[in-house]
Design an enzyme around this catalytic site. Structure first.
Site, PDB file in Angstrom:
ATOM      1  N   ALA A 146     -34.305  67.077  49.498  1.00 12.31           N
ATOM      2  CA  ALA A 146     -33.477  67.118  48.284  1.00 12.31           C
ATOM      3  C   ALA A 146     -33.148  65.705  47.803  1.00 12.31           C
ATOM      4  CB  ALA A 146     -32.189  67.903  48.539  1.00 12.31           C
ATOM      5  N   LEU A 149     -36.169  64.186  46.242  1.00 13.28           N
ATOM      6  CA  LEU A 149     -36.383  64.761  44.915  1.00 13.28           C
ATOM      7  C   LEU A 149     -35.451  64.100  43.905  1.00 13.28           C
ATOM      8  CD1 LEU A 149     -37.392  66.836  42.799  1.00 13.28           C
ATOM      9  CD2 LEU A 149     -35.610  68.385  43.667  1.00 13.28           C
ATOM     10  N   TYR A 150     -34.174  64.023  44.220  1.00 14.79           N
ATOM     11  CA  TYR A 150     -33.217  63.447  43.278  1.00 14.79           C
ATOM     12  C   TYR A 150     -33.581  61.999  42.948  1.00 14.79           C
ATOM     13  CZ  TYR A 150     -30.494  67.558  44.664  1.00 14.79           C
ATOM     14  OH  TYR A 150     -30.091  68.844  44.931  1.00 14.79           O
ATOM     15  N   ARG A 151     -33.957  61.231  43.947  1.00 10.17           N
ATOM     16  CA  ARG A 151     -34.359  59.844  43.684  1.00 10.17           C
ATOM     17  C   ARG A 151     -35.586  59.785  42.779  1.00 10.17           C
ATOM     18  NH1 ARG A 151     -33.363  58.766  49.420  1.00 10.17           N
ATOM     19  NH2 ARG A 151     -31.277  57.915  49.566  1.00 10.17           N
ATOM     20  N   TYR A 155     -32.062  59.661  40.071  1.00 11.58           N
ATOM     21  CA  TYR A 155     -30.711  59.574  40.641  1.00 11.58           C
ATOM     22  C   TYR A 155     -30.649  58.411  41.622  1.00 11.58           C
ATOM     23  CZ  TYR A 155     -29.396  64.135  38.752  1.00 11.58           C
ATOM     24  OH  TYR A 155     -29.093  65.177  37.917  1.00 11.58           O
TER      25      TYR A 155
END
Length: 197
Positions: A146, A149-151, A155
């Site tokens: 997760a 994915l965010y990076r 993010y």
């Protein structure tokens, strides 16, 4: 987003958060390892969130069932989550991230559907529909799929080792400008129009 034909096709559709809360929490229980007691507590929380102004909820449907979901809302400083993360953000010079931002509240995908672009499609669709210029969320403060994915979507860490009451896990608060950047791969989902349900 590109659709895939056949039994593996997943569609992202708007859902009524209150109506779909039990099924969404079934997904979260499997994806996040919740106990039945934790599910019951969260069911009440999701019910309150469903009443918040500006809440956006999406379901990922595959094989005739809900295989993932996500929802979020415009952040408000008086929300419980904001009151917990505020001192961590302020201490790091990021207090302004609590204002005029879309908070991704929950995002979960069943394990057998992870790694197929479902989570990416959910968060990109949620944030695109928010109308906001930036997004904020919290994730377990560990190198998980997760977090990666965010990076990949843009993010970055705003605060780490954030402690929420009633859990031993530490969290990271992450923020990104919108629109989110590409995840480096084709999504295997179709996004249904907002008026399709």
């Amino acid at each position: 987003m590109t659709g895939v034909t056949g039994p593996d096709e997943v569609r992202i559709e708007p859902v009524d958060l209150a109506a779909w809360a039990p099924q969404a929490l079934d997904v979260q229980a499997v994806a996040f390892g919740l106990t039945p007691e934790e599910v019951m507590v969260r069911l009440h929380i999701v019910g309150r969130h469903a009443q918040q102004p500006g809440v956006i909820a999406l379901g990922a449907f595959g094989g005739g069932r809900l295989v993932g979901f996500g929802y979020g809302m415009p952040n408000r400083r008086e929300h419980w989550w904001s009151t917990v993360i505020e001192p961590y953000l302020v201490a790091r010079g990021h207090g302004a991230w609590l204002d005029d931002v879309f908070a991704v509240t929950e995002l979960h995908v069943l394990p057998e559907f992870q790694g197929r672009g479902v989570g990416s499609a959910l968060i990109r669709t949620l944030t695109a529909r928010s109308g906001a210029d930036r997004s904020i969320l919290s994730a377990i403060d560990a190198e998980t799929p997760a977090r990666r994915l965010y990076r990949s979507l843009g993010y970055r860490d705003l605060a780490r080792a954030v402690h929420f009451p009633n859990t031993e896990r530490r969290y990271a608060v992450m923020g990104a400008p919108l629109p989110l950047r590409g995840a480096g791969g084709a999504d295997v989902v179709q996004s249904a129009p907002a008026n399709s349900r």
